[in-house]
Design an enzyme around this catalytic site. Sequence first.
Site, PDB file in Angstrom:
ATOM      1  N   ASP A  29       0.871  -1.178   0.000  1.00 11.19           N
ATOM      2  CA  ASP A  29       0.000   0.000   0.000  1.00 11.19           C
ATOM      3  C   ASP A  29       0.907   1.226   0.000  1.00 11.19           C
ATOM      4  O   ASP A  29       1.819   1.318   0.824  1.00 11.19           O
ATOM      5  CB  ASP A  29      -0.885  -0.026   1.254  1.00 11.19           C
ATOM      6  CG  ASP A  29      -1.987   1.015   1.222  1.00 11.19           C
ATOM      7  OD1 ASP A  29      -1.703   2.180   0.867  1.00 11.19           O
ATOM      8  OD2 ASP A  29      -3.117   0.675   1.589  1.00 11.19           O
ATOM      9  N   HIS A  93     -10.468  -6.009  -2.237  1.00  9.98           N
ATOM     10  CA  HIS A  93      -9.092  -6.123  -1.789  1.00  9.98           C
ATOM     11  C   HIS A  93      -9.019  -6.403  -0.296  1.00  9.98           C
ATOM     12  O   HIS A  93      -9.895  -6.029   0.462  1.00  9.98           O
ATOM     13  CB  HIS A  93      -8.268  -4.886  -2.151  1.00  9.98           C
ATOM     14  CG  HIS A  93      -8.791  -3.585  -1.635  1.00  9.98           C
ATOM     15  ND1 HIS A  93      -9.910  -2.960  -2.152  1.00  9.98           N
ATOM     16  CD2 HIS A  93      -8.361  -2.778  -0.641  1.00  9.98           C
ATOM     17  CE1 HIS A  93     -10.126  -1.822  -1.521  1.00  9.98           C
ATOM     18  NE2 HIS A  93      -9.201  -1.684  -0.578  1.00  9.98           N
ATOM     19  N   HIS A  95      -6.578  -5.968   3.076  1.00 11.11           N
ATOM     20  CA  HIS A  95      -5.450  -5.258   3.690  1.00 11.11           C
ATOM     21  C   HIS A  95      -4.773  -6.212   4.661  1.00 11.11           C
ATOM     22  O   HIS A  95      -5.440  -6.778   5.539  1.00 11.11           O
ATOM     23  CB  HIS A  95      -5.944  -4.049   4.505  1.00 11.11           C
ATOM     24  CG  HIS A  95      -6.535  -2.952   3.704  1.00 11.11           C
ATOM     25  ND1 HIS A  95      -5.814  -1.846   3.304  1.00 11.11           N
ATOM     26  CD2 HIS A  95      -7.794  -2.766   3.241  1.00 11.11           C
ATOM     27  CE1 HIS A  95      -6.604  -1.028   2.638  1.00 11.11           C
ATOM     28  NE2 HIS A  95      -7.816  -1.566   2.579  1.00 11.11           N
TER      29      HIS A  95
END
Length: 129
Positions: A29, A93, A95
């Site tokens: 990220d 998505h 994390h």
Amino acid sequence: MASIFTKIVNGEIPCYKIAEDDNFLAFLDVNPNAKGHTLCIPKKEIDKIFDIEDDLYLGLMAFSKKIAVALEKAVPCKRVGMTVIGLEVPHAHVHLIPLNMMDDARFTSKVKLSDEEFKALAQAISNQL
């Protein structure tokens, strides 16, 4: 219109890639909560995590687990947390966030890394796979 993640999958936008296979991609990220904050995505653009067909969903979870194990080896932390929020980017998505305190998972503070630090970190995690 293609999501930013689809553009990353297609190579139109660069990323700090950790791993990929035919169906999934893991990359750092660029606005991380903690050093090593990683995103795992299906390459197929699907907006919501629970809209993913079962086999692909289970594959994403297995892929994410593999990345999390490598992440925990490469980045000192108490554990790797996982969250699925998906409001910023309309592409499902996961994390993966190295956690040392609860604030690391709250998306309230961010860490800054240089391009060199991102590259070295992506390589260090990838080396643990």
